[in-house]
Design an enzyme around this catalytic site. Structure first.
Site, PDB file in Angstrom:
ATOM      1  N   LYS A 151       0.835  -1.199   0.000  1.00 40.49           N
ATOM      2  CA  LYS A 151       0.000   0.000   0.000  1.00 40.49           C
ATOM      3  C   LYS A 151       0.870   1.249   0.000  1.00 40.49           C
ATOM      4  O   LYS A 151       2.005   1.236   0.452  1.00 40.49           O
ATOM      5  CB  LYS A 151      -0.916   0.015   1.235  1.00 40.49           C
ATOM      6  CG  LYS A 151      -1.741  -1.260   1.412  1.00 40.49           C
ATOM      7  CD  LYS A 151      -2.822  -1.386   0.368  1.00 40.49           C
ATOM      8  CE  LYS A 151      -3.610  -2.681   0.562  1.00 40.49           C
ATOM      9  NZ  LYS A 151      -3.475  -3.611  -0.518  1.00 40.49           N
ATOM     10  N   ASP A 152       0.270   2.324  -0.440  1.00 42.64           N
ATOM     11  CA  ASP A 152       0.960   3.586  -0.630  1.00 42.64           C
ATOM     12  C   ASP A 152       1.391   4.221   0.681  1.00 42.64           C
ATOM     13  O   ASP A 152       0.883   3.906   1.749  1.00 42.64           O
ATOM     14  CB  ASP A 152      -0.007   4.538  -1.351  1.00 42.64           C
ATOM     15  CG  ASP A 152       0.685   5.754  -1.919  1.00 42.64           C
ATOM     16  OD1 ASP A 152       1.919   5.759  -1.997  1.00 42.64           O
ATOM     17  OD2 ASP A 152      -0.035   6.697  -2.291  1.00 42.64           O
TER      18      ASP A 152
END
Length: 662
Positions: free
Chosen positions: A294-295
């Site tokens: 995930k970012d």
């Protein structure tokens, strides 16, 4: 199909989260966590952040759009597994050197046009808004393999009689922990560490034994009498492999070997988060597993599994770490695997929107009913004057001198000062050792390549390049595939519009087949796929097939021979849907006065019992809050682009509104 002109996009520099707090106050743990060699950060899973392999670190990103979404689909002949990696360039004490303003530097970056992103599917008029003004405006919840959206909603620890008491976390002093860690990590010449048992009782000795064995995997303990005093002596049980393999005999046979938990994190990418967790647990990061990365610039919620670490120890980290929360613990027999997720659910706030209620309604209805073009987002291609797809193209052309030059040559754009000096030294001397000395951080791609050139010599660039972790190397050629795909999809939509035509491709199971004239009414545009170039795909039977051939020919590549003499760089190809229709789409326009207030509750807010925000009927600003779910390997930024009708490149956004930087 006409492009809608973008009238304006606002951007603001976001505040950064506070660094991790250290609950044990050991000197070693207070150090800035470094990203390990070969650490994964972007597969394609829900929201991933791809740091360009050129070691680019965009100073103070305005970044409205730094989200990368989607991990590989496991059913169709899926795009090659890849996990692109962060370069780990941010070291403690390192200063940003910004000779130019960010806006000036980004004038050298890419626009959507440069990477083939040119079309929209909807006819509504675009409007502007601020994306990611606060990282809390972008929230990602992983959708697991069972189709359930992951939420952090339970901090309780499973009751297990075999777990040691809570005293194990406090019985050792900070100095003792530091000595034990140095022993565990072979940082000194000691073969053992002796800890005197003050207030000697059998119970006290038991707690110390348990503390050492649970907090420092790989160490064994024994009790010794020395001059009438009791000591617990810690020593290595099985050499250097002990750290990587948690002690087997200390784990109950009836308990699943993996503790699964939900990780809530703010403003950190997944691999960075795992490195922090592994540091505090004193284990290697490779005992963790996950379904997708995930970012960083977001709040994300995802499932993680770890081998033979108790829920009790994991829950203790909630007292130590800021911007993390662990919960929903359970013991399972198996780890998690990359790509097992079904997708990601996004909650996105676009602040200070200019669109009328009618425009917003049209835009969101179109997103819900038609969808958006499944382009690869801008973060796939890097942020500097040397796009990653150019390096990928040179690899496929077997032009190794060009590969070396593209990675190492001086470039315009946003870069750390030491990288600029390294490039200047390389341009001046072509001496890899001299250029390497300019880098305080050796594990960025440039440092790895220079180390390879020092080792193998300038005449063996292939071996030198091979020092770079495989996932980073493959990222370059996957970037080139994405570049071709984006351009071809734009041509396909320009030529044939939003309806299936004879000669288009659809998937039946994992096999691509052609749409025949008589079958064309049995399909919709949402069924149509197009290939990423490779040796194991077929191409459409219409004009776009020739467009593929011509594009690769212009790049001195043969579409009929995509096998490379180095096996790693042979492209098998894959298929990708050209239009994605998000699921679970909902939205509301809210009014607010304070730009700093959160506009919705997070999982942690709900756990803490915070009431949801209450909005007035009128306010100084308006925001669009949107929720939607996307399958793996799709980019939320491309969905937002379709709503706003805006260019999502940092270059374009910065040029549109740079007043916040001046």
């Amino acid at each position: 199909m006409e492009m809608t002109e973008v009238t304006g996009v606002s951007l603001k520099r976001g505040s950064h989260a506070v660094e991790d707090n250290d609950c044990v106050a050991s000197a070693e743990e207070a150090k800035r966590q470094k990203v390990l060699d070969g650490g994964l950060t972007t597969g394609q899973d829900g929201l991933e952040h791809v740091s360009p392999p050129g070691g680019v670190d965009v100073p103070g990103p305005p970044t409205a759009v730094s989200a990368r979404e989607g991990r590989k689909n496991s059913d169709v002949q899926v795009e090659e597994e890849e996990e692109e990696e962060e370069d780990g360039l941010s070291e403690e004490g390192e200063e940003e050197e910004e000779a130019e303003s960010f806006a000036d530097m980004m004038k050298h970056g890419l626009t959507e046009l440069d990477v083939g992103i040119t079309k929209f599917v909807s006819s509504h008029q675009g409007f502007s808004g601020i994306l990611k003004e606060r990282y809390s405006d972008f929230v990602v919840h992983e959708i697991g393999k069972d189709g359930q959206i992951s939420h952090l909603d339970d901090l309780s620890v499973p009751v297990d009689e075999e777990d040691p008491s809570e005293d194990v976390f406090t019985v050792l002093t900070a100095e003792e922990k530091q000595r034990l860690e140095e022993l565990q990590l072979f940082k000194n010449k000691e073969t053992s560490v002796a800890i005197e048992v003050i207030e000697d009782t059998k119970e006290k000795r038991t707690v110390i034994h348990q503390a050492i064995k649970s907090l420092f995997p790989g160490l064994e303990t024994k009790t010794e009498d020395r001059e009438g005093k009791k000591y617990i002596v810690a020593y290595h049980a099985a050499g250097k492999k002990a750290l990587a393999n948690p002690r087997k005999h200390s784990w109950p046979k009836s308990r699943g070997s993996y503790c699964h938990f939900v990780l809530y994190k703010e403003n950190k990418d997944t691999m960075d988060a795992i490195n922090v967790l592994s540091k505090y647990l004193r284990v290697k990061p490779n005992i963790f597993s996950y379904m997708g990365t995930k970012d960083k610039r977001a709040i994300t919620v995802q499932e993680i599994a770890v081998l033979k670490i108790t829920a009790q120890r994991l829950a203790h980290l909630n007292k130590c770490l800021m911007n993390f929360k662990l919960g929903n613990f359970s013991y399972q027999k198996n780890p998690l695997k990359l790509g097992e997720l079904q997708g990601n659910h996004f909650t996105v706030v676009l602040r200070n929107i200019t669109g009328t209620d009618d425009q917003v309604q049209q835009a969101m209805n179109s997103l819900k009913e038609i969808g958006f073009i499944n382009y690869y987002g801008m973060q796939r291609f890097g942020t500097t004057a040397v796009p990653t797809y150019q390096v990928g193209r040179a690899i496929l052309q077997n032009s190794w001198t060009e590969v070396m030059d593209l990675i190492l040559k001086p470039r315009s754009g946003a870069e750390k000062g030491y990288l600029v000096k390294c490039r200047e030294e390389w341009a001046k001397t072509k001496d890899p050792a001299a250029a390497l000395r300019k880098l305080p951080v050796k594990r960025c791609v440039e440092g790895q390549l220079l180390r390879g050139l020092s080792k193998y010599g300038m005449k063996n660039i292939v071996s030198a390049f091979g020092i770079i972790p495989r996932n980073n190397r493959l990222m370059y050629i996957h970037s080139y595939q994405s570049y071709v795909w984006n351009n071809m999809v734009s041509k396909r939509i320009e030529e044939y519009g939003l309806k299936p035509v004879p000669g288009d491709l659809v998937l039946k199971g994992a096999t691509a087949t052609y749409i025949d004239e008589e079958d064309v009414n049995n399909y919709s545009i949402h069924d149509v796929v197009m290939p990423l170039p490779g040796f194991d795909v077929i191409y459409p039977k219409h004009k776009i097939s020739e467009a593929y051939r011509e594009m690769l020919k212009a790049d001195n590549l043969d579409i009929d021979n995509m096998r490379h003499k180095i096996r790693d760089y042979s492209l098998s190809g894959a298929y990708r849907k050209i239009i994605i229709r998000p699921q679970n789409v909902s939205w509301e326009v809210v009014a607010y006065d304070d730009p700093k207030i959160p506009l919705f509750n997070t999982d942690v807010d709900n756990l803490e019992g915070k009431p949801p925000p209450v909005f007035a009927s009128e306010g100084k600003y308006r925001a669009l809050k949107m929720d939607f779910s996307l399958p793996p390997s799709t980019y939320a930024t491309m969905a937002i682009r379709e709503v706003l009708k805006m260019d999502t490149s940092i270059k374009n956004q910065t040029q549109l509104n740079t007043t916040w930087l001046r």
